[in-house]
Design a protein around this motif. Structure first.
Motif, PDB file in Angstrom:
ATOM      1  N   GLY A 188       0.808  -1.200   0.000  1.00  0.00           N
ATOM      2  CA  GLY A 188       0.000   0.000   0.000  1.00  0.00           C
ATOM      3  C   GLY A 188       0.843   1.252   0.000  1.00  0.00           C
ATOM      4  N   THR A 189       0.180   2.381   0.192  1.00  0.00           N
ATOM      5  CA  THR A 189       0.873   3.665   0.313  1.00  0.00           C
ATOM      6  C   THR A 189       0.593   4.238   1.693  1.00  0.00           C
ATOM      7  N   LYS A 190       1.513   5.056   2.156  1.00  0.00           N
ATOM      8  CA  LYS A 190       1.365   5.705   3.446  1.00  0.00           C
ATOM      9  C   LYS A 190       0.552   6.998   3.298  1.00  0.00           C
ATOM     10  N   THR A 191      -0.080   7.402   4.395  1.00  0.00           N
ATOM     11  CA  THR A 191      -0.741   8.706   4.395  1.00  0.00           C
ATOM     12  C   THR A 191       0.325   9.793   4.411  1.00  0.00           C
ATOM     13  N   GLU A 207       5.683  10.305  -2.193  1.00  0.00           N
ATOM     14  CA  GLU A 207       4.856   9.107  -1.987  1.00  0.00           C
ATOM     15  C   GLU A 207       5.719   8.036  -1.342  1.00  0.00           C
ATOM     16  N   THR A 208       5.147   7.350  -0.346  1.00  0.00           N
ATOM     17  CA  THR A 208       5.842   6.225   0.276  1.00  0.00           C
ATOM     18  C   THR A 208       5.007   4.972   0.076  1.00  0.00           C
ATOM     19  N   TYR A 209       5.615   3.974  -0.568  1.00  0.00           N
ATOM     20  CA  TYR A 209       5.002   2.661  -0.728  1.00  0.00           C
ATOM     21  C   TYR A 209       5.524   1.765   0.398  1.00  0.00           C
ATOM     22  N   CYS A 210       4.693   0.843   0.846  1.00  0.00           N
ATOM     23  CA  CYS A 210       5.125   0.025   1.986  1.00  0.00           C
ATOM     24  C   CYS A 210       4.557  -1.385   1.876  1.00  0.00           C
ATOM     25  N   ILE A 211       5.168  -2.285   2.648  1.00  0.00           N
ATOM     26  CA  ILE A 211       4.577  -3.606   2.864  1.00  0.00           C
ATOM     27  C   ILE A 211       4.362  -3.747   4.369  1.00  0.00           C
ATOM     28  N   GLU A 212       3.157  -4.143   4.743  1.00  0.00           N
ATOM     29  CA  GLU A 212       2.781  -4.258   6.150  1.00  0.00           C
ATOM     30  C   GLU A 212       2.494  -5.716   6.490  1.00  0.00           C
ATOM     31  N   ALA A 213       3.088  -6.174   7.580  1.00  0.00           N
ATOM     32  CA  ALA A 213       2.891  -7.553   8.040  1.00  0.00           C
ATOM     33  C   ALA A 213       2.165  -7.535   9.384  1.00  0.00           C
ATOM     34  N   ARG A 245      -1.956   2.098   8.837  1.00  0.00           N
ATOM     35  CA  ARG A 245      -0.771   1.364   8.387  1.00  0.00           C
ATOM     36  C   ARG A 245      -0.536   1.569   6.891  1.00  0.00           C
ATOM     37  N   CYS A 246      -1.604   1.551   6.127  1.00  0.00           N
ATOM     38  CA  CYS A 246      -1.465   1.829   4.699  1.00  0.00           C
ATOM     39  C   CYS A 246      -2.831   2.007   4.061  1.00  0.00           C
ATOM     40  N   ILE A 247      -2.796   2.620   2.884  1.00  0.00           N
ATOM     41  CA  ILE A 247      -3.959   2.647   1.994  1.00  0.00           C
ATOM     42  C   ILE A 247      -3.686   1.535   0.990  1.00  0.00           C
ATOM     43  N   PRO A 248      -4.337   0.374   1.127  1.00  0.00           N
ATOM     44  CA  PRO A 248      -3.987  -0.789   0.295  1.00  0.00           C
ATOM     45  C   PRO A 248      -4.091  -0.489  -1.194  1.00  0.00           C
ATOM     46  N   LEU A 249      -3.122  -0.971  -1.951  1.00  0.00           N
ATOM     47  CA  LEU A 249      -3.142  -0.748  -3.395  1.00  0.00           C
ATOM     48  C   LEU A 249      -4.328  -1.444  -4.050  1.00  0.00           C
TER      49      LEU A 249
END
Length: 491
Positions: A209-212, A222-228, A461-465
């Motif tokens: 996803g992307t961060k707020t 823009e920050t892309y991330c993977i959240e576990a 945590r993220c805005i899921p792609l």
């Protein structure tokens, strides 16, 4: 070997701390907030590093190394960047020590003050972009795709082994591109590389996803991330990839001549993962008996424990085991044959269970007579008897089975712990009692985001792609929302 681990149900945090130390992954050092990564822990990190490095090079990146020290003036060139890291910076002010005149010991030489203070790198954007200015002249020099394996320092007051330490190991990628589109494509590519690594090698399912805006990397557009999701229902950010726009190029005057000869600023990305992945690995799979390691990253994939009395019996077992060790190694399986006479088999069983070795083979006199091996799986704690002529194929197949099984177990847990809510009261109840990811509508404002964080300790945590467009109302303010975002308490 008595494990004496606190159970996860009793105290998850204490269980984690004890497990990291007792399984010989790491320990606290004499330097406050810093850790010693022990050989067994470092062997896992080396496997992570080796696989990631291969994936980086396959996507066109090269390794380089940049200085540990960054002139203070460099950090101040990109305003949001320095603001984001200022409170975490360690600063070098002097370059020499001397003996105290009163003989009390060593003191800083007050006459050896640096003209300009140096920052111990918290991240390397500034020193690297100062260097890129010299490397980039023309469109022919682009794209520039550089990765660095290094250590960084971020002065943390409250630390925890692997998850948050003042010094940690990581890699940081830094790239320069001719167009915005290329840079965005690069940032997304590296997020996908991280996700593939986490799922295929670590066995850790992640959400991309992307961060707020408030959670983005300092200086990023823009920050892309993977959240576990960990077993205690808390989220862990496992990797980030940033589209930096032209902010750093403008701050450090990195331009290139395009095909028409016109000067343009390059477009930038940076991306990184750290030894925090070790914490994710431990917390995603391990149980009350110790580590559970995915075969892809286990330093020892198979351990063979002989059960014997006297050297004659050990020699007879070794005649059977030595060819097996060679056959497994020829298949690419890492094997340890533990012939130590200082510990009994029961101690060894406990030790390798604690250390998460995926497969354990035991062989004694009865096994020799019957032509069999006892095979124990770490992930399921089950045992079976396998014929000697079938053992190589069995072990090789178990590597894939165990890898798939621990991923599926973690994925099932995550599926059970993603909860949709529509009201703030329901949100608070789920966050407090169930945990996990909470999918909810949010009005897109920093004010609402901050209020939720302050009142519940949960963050976006993220805005899921893959989030679907869905008209709704913010659970807090009732204002319109077009898609759900994922909240959780986090490490």
């Amino acid at each position: 070997m008595g494990k004496n681990l606190t159970s996860r149900a009793e105290d998850y945090s204490k269980w984690y701390n004890e497990l990291v130390v007792k399984s010989d992954l790491a320990e606290n050092s004499g330097v406050r907030g810093c850790m010693v990564i022990k050989p067994y822990g470092y062997a896992i990190w080396e496997k992570m590093q080796g696989q990631l490095d291969k994936m980086f090079k396959e996507t066109g990146h090269e390794n380089a190394y940049f200085p540990l020290f960054i002139p203070k003036s460099y950090l101040s060139k990109e305003a949001s960047h320095v603001e984001g890291f200022a409170k975490e910076c360690a600063v070098v002010t002097h370059y020499r020590l001397k003996n105290a005149e009163d003989g009390s010991g060593i003191v800083v030489d007050e006459n050896a003050k640096l003209e300009e203070e140096l920052i111990v790198r918290p991240t390397s954007e500034t020193i690297i972009w100062d260097t890129f200015r010299k490397w980039v002249q023309s469109y022919r020099d682009l794209p520039l795709k550089i990765n660095q394996w290094a250590n960084v320092v971020r002065w943390e007051m409250r630390t925890r082994l692997f998850l948050r330490t003042a010094e940690f190991l990581w890699q940081e990628g830094h790239t320069a591109h001719a167009t915005r589109e290329e840079a965005v494509e690069e940032a997304e590519l590296m997020m996908n590389v991280y996700a593939d690594f986490a799922e295929k090698y670590m066995g850790v399912p992640v959400i991309k996803g992307t961060k707020t805006e408030s959670e983005r990397f300092a200086g990023a557009e823009e920050t892309y991330c993977i959240e576990a999701l960990m077993q205690d229902g808390k989220a862990l950010q496992a990797g980030t990839s940033h589209f930096l726009g032209q902010n750093f190029a403008k701050a450090f005057d990195v331009k290139f001549a395009n095909k028409e000869g016109k000067q343009e600023y390059v477009w930038a990305t940076s991306w990184g993962v750290s030894t925090r992945l070790m914490g994710a690995l431990v917390m995603t799979h391990s149980d009350d008996n110790g580590l559970v390691l995915p075969p892809q990253l286990a330093p020892i994939q198979v351990v063979i424990v002989p059960i014997y009395k006297g050297l004659d019996q050990l020699d007879a077992i070794s005649q059977k085991v030595d060819p097996l060790v060679k056959a497994l190694r020829d298949k690419g399986v890492t094997v340890k044959y533990d012939t130590r006479d200082t510990h009994k088999p029961g101690f060894k069983f406990n030790e390798y269970e604690l250390k998460g070795v995926p497969v354990r083979l035991a062989v004694g006199q009865r096994d020799l007579a019957n032509g069999t091996f006892e095979v124990a799986r770490r992930d399921t704690l089950t045992k079976e008897i396998v014929k000697a002529e079938e053992i190589v194929d069995k072990v090789v197949s178990l590597m894939d089975e165990i890898q798939e099984n621990i991923f599926k177990k973690a994925l099932d847990y995550r599926k059970e712990h993603i909860t949709k809510v529509d009201s703030y009261d329901e949100f608070k109840k789920v966050i407090e009692e169930k945990g996990g990811f909470v999918s909810a509508h949010w009005d897109g404002t920093v004010e609402t985001e901050d209020r939720i964080k302050e009142e519940t300790k949960a963050t976006i945590r993220c805005i899921p792609l893959d989030a679907e467009n869905e008209e709704g109302k913010c659970m807090v303010t009732g204002k319109p929302s077009h898609k759900r975002v994922l909240f959780a308490k986090a490490y």
